[in-house]
Design a protein around this motif. Sequence first.
Motif, PDB file in Angstrom:
ATOM      1  N   VAL A 274       1.075  -1.429  -0.199  1.00 30.65           N
ATOM      2  CA  VAL A 274       0.067  -0.297  -0.065  1.00 30.65           C
ATOM      3  C   VAL A 274       0.609   1.325   0.226  1.00 30.65           C
ATOM      4  N   PRO A 275       1.059   2.156  -1.121  1.00 35.00           N
ATOM      5  CA  PRO A 275       1.698   3.474  -0.934  1.00 35.00           C
ATOM      6  C   PRO A 275       1.276   4.156  -0.733  1.00 35.00           C
ATOM      7  N   VAL A 276       1.345   5.135   0.285  1.00 33.14           N
ATOM      8  CA  VAL A 276       0.907   5.614   0.902  1.00 33.14           C
ATOM      9  C   VAL A 276       1.661   7.248   0.866  1.00 33.14           C
ATOM     10  N   ASP A 277       0.359   8.098   0.502  1.00 36.53           N
ATOM     11  CA  ASP A 277       1.380   9.547   0.466  1.00 36.53           C
ATOM     12  C   ASP A 277       0.559  10.564   1.254  1.00 36.53           C
ATOM     13  N   PHE A 278      -0.240   9.741   2.396  1.00 34.63           N
ATOM     14  CA  PHE A 278      -0.584  10.837   3.586  1.00 34.63           C
ATOM     15  C   PHE A 278      -2.033  11.493   3.909  1.00 34.63           C
ATOM     16  N   LEU A 279      -2.473  11.303   2.120  1.00 33.35           N
ATOM     17  CA  LEU A 279      -3.562  11.882   2.038  1.00 33.35           C
ATOM     18  C   LEU A 279      -5.060  11.215   2.401  1.00 33.35           C
ATOM     19  N   PRO A 280      -6.141  11.987   2.150  1.00 40.04           N
ATOM     20  CA  PRO A 280      -7.311  11.096   2.611  1.00 40.04           C
ATOM     21  C   PRO A 280      -7.417   9.111   1.456  1.00 40.04           C
ATOM     22  N   HIS A 281      -7.329   9.675   0.670  1.00 40.76           N
ATOM     23  CA  HIS A 281      -7.298   8.440  -1.141  1.00 40.76           C
ATOM     24  C   HIS A 281      -6.438   7.647  -0.110  1.00 40.76           C
ATOM     25  N   SER A 282      -5.452   8.135   0.766  1.00 37.10           N
ATOM     26  CA  SER A 282      -4.660   7.042   0.566  1.00 37.10           C
ATOM     27  C   SER A 282      -4.855   6.545   2.344  1.00 37.10           C
TER      28      SER A 282
ATOM     29  N   PRO B 138      -8.685 -11.874   5.819  1.00 33.93           N
ATOM     30  CA  PRO B 138      -9.446 -12.931   5.581  1.00 33.93           C
ATOM     31  C   PRO B 138      -8.391 -14.330   5.216  1.00 33.93           C
ATOM     32  N   HIS B 139      -7.483 -13.493   4.930  1.00 32.98           N
ATOM     33  CA  HIS B 139      -5.946 -14.367   4.804  1.00 32.98           C
ATOM     34  C   HIS B 139      -5.128 -14.331   5.438  1.00 32.98           C
ATOM     35  N   SER B 140      -4.538 -13.171   6.336  1.00 32.33           N
ATOM     36  CA  SER B 140      -3.221 -12.767   7.178  1.00 32.33           C
ATOM     37  C   SER B 140      -2.325 -12.549   6.561  1.00 32.33           C
ATOM     38  N   ALA B 141      -3.011 -11.816   5.452  1.00 32.01           N
ATOM     39  CA  ALA B 141      -1.500 -11.548   5.145  1.00 32.01           C
ATOM     40  C   ALA B 141      -1.329 -10.157   5.371  1.00 32.01           C
ATOM     41  N   GLU B 142      -0.103 -10.260   5.095  1.00 32.49           N
ATOM     42  CA  GLU B 142       1.115  -9.054   5.895  1.00 32.49           C
ATOM     43  C   GLU B 142       0.528  -7.363   4.448  1.00 32.49           C
ATOM     44  N   VAL B 143       0.681  -6.786   5.003  1.00 30.43           N
ATOM     45  CA  VAL B 143       0.623  -5.257   4.906  1.00 30.43           C
ATOM     46  C   VAL B 143       1.377  -4.362   4.466  1.00 30.43           C
ATOM     47  N   VAL B 144       1.862  -4.299   3.734  1.00 29.63           N
ATOM     48  CA  VAL B 144       3.403  -3.253   3.813  1.00 29.63           C
ATOM     49  C   VAL B 144       3.367  -1.782   3.051  1.00 29.63           C
ATOM     50  N   LEU B 145       3.126  -1.218   4.265  1.00 33.21           N
ATOM     51  CA  LEU B 145       2.682   0.346   3.824  1.00 33.21           C
ATOM     52  C   LEU B 145       4.280   0.857   3.243  1.00 33.21           C
ATOM     53  N   LEU B 146       3.507   1.578   2.020  1.00 35.88           N
ATOM     54  CA  LEU B 146       5.009   2.536   1.691  1.00 35.88           C
ATOM     55  C   LEU B 146       5.061   3.816   1.806  1.00 35.88           C
ATOM     56  N   HIS B 147       5.997   4.782   1.964  1.00 32.49           N
ATOM     57  CA  HIS B 147       6.201   5.864   2.011  1.00 32.49           C
ATOM     58  C   HIS B 147       7.017   6.460   0.973  1.00 32.49           C
ATOM     59  N   VAL B 148       7.366   6.928  -0.396  1.00 35.14           N
ATOM     60  CA  VAL B 148       8.502   7.028  -0.888  1.00 35.14           C
ATOM     61  C   VAL B 148       9.033   8.833  -1.335  1.00 35.14           C
ATOM     62  N   TYR B 149       9.823   9.291  -0.868  1.00 34.36           N
ATOM     63  CA  TYR B 149      10.610  11.044  -0.689  1.00 34.36           C
ATOM     64  C   TYR B 149      11.256  11.157  -1.713  1.00 34.36           C
ATOM     65  N   GLU B 150      10.391  11.754  -2.498  1.00 32.98           N
ATOM     66  CA  GLU B 150      11.434  12.439  -3.655  1.00 32.98           C
ATOM     67  C   GLU B 150      12.269  13.598  -3.114  1.00 32.98           C
ATOM     68  N   PRO B 151      13.035  13.668  -3.298  1.00 32.32           N
ATOM     69  CA  PRO B 151      14.231  14.807  -2.712  1.00 32.32           C
ATOM     70  C   PRO B 151      13.685  16.079  -3.662  1.00 32.32           C
ATOM     71  N   ALA B 152      13.954  17.714  -3.161  1.00 30.01           N
ATOM     72  CA  ALA B 152      13.826  18.093  -4.582  1.00 30.01           C
ATOM     73  C   ALA B 152      15.017  18.541  -5.458  1.00 30.01           C
ATOM     74  N   ARG B 153      14.864  18.995  -6.867  1.00 27.16           N
ATOM     75  CA  ARG B 153      15.826  19.187  -7.382  1.00 27.16           C
ATOM     76  C   ARG B 153      16.268  20.546  -7.266  1.00 27.16           C
ATOM     77  N   TYR B 154      17.577  21.051  -7.286  1.00 25.11           N
ATOM     78  CA  TYR B 154      17.622  22.636  -7.836  1.00 25.11           C
ATOM     79  C   TYR B 154      18.351  22.326  -9.153  1.00 25.11           C
ATOM     80  N   PRO B 155      18.428  23.005  -9.430  1.00 22.02           N
ATOM     81  CA  PRO B 155      19.999  23.290 -10.573  1.00 22.02           C
ATOM     82  C   PRO B 155      21.179  23.858 -10.258  1.00 22.02           C
TER      83      PRO B 155
ATOM     84  N   THR C 268       4.098  -4.132   7.990  1.00 19.51           N
ATOM     85  CA  THR C 268       5.381  -4.036   8.060  1.00 19.51           C
ATOM     86  C   THR C 268       5.511  -2.457   7.428  1.00 19.51           C
ATOM     87  N   THR C 269       6.345  -1.669   7.775  1.00 21.84           N
ATOM     88  CA  THR C 269       6.567  -0.727   7.439  1.00 21.84           C
ATOM     89  C   THR C 269       7.782   0.049   6.229  1.00 21.84           C
TER      90      THR C 269
END
Length: 117
Positions: A9-17, A30-47, A87-88
């Motif tokens: 589950v990619p998470v961006d911390f907005l309501p849809h997430s 129902p399946h006792s499945a593992e859920v992995v919460l993922l957040h990807v941080y994209e660093p700012a790019r400066y020329p 897990t996160t």
Amino acid sequence: MKPFSRILVPVDFLPHSAEAVRRAMDLASPHSAEVVLLHVYEPARYPATPGDVVYDAEPFVRMTLGIRARLEATRREVDPMDRHRITTIVLQGTPVDSIVELANRERFDLIVMGTHG
């Protein structure tokens, strides 16, 4: 329906997430499945030229710790009794590329993502 063992589950911390996390939990239970919460941080790019760049790891460390704390709060919100395998992961990079790379590398059965409408 085939049982799921791992759900990403990619998470961006907005309501849809938040809704995506709840749906993933419903699918995992129902399946006792593992859920992995993922957040990807994209660093700012400066020329800048290579000589202009000064690297300071401290802001990245603080950012990562803050993101980990928010993911942990999300985990506690959907599983306050700690009964599920959740897990996160925090990654740095381009979200779409990082999500696809992780999904391929870690072998998830399902990816649950929120939408903007």
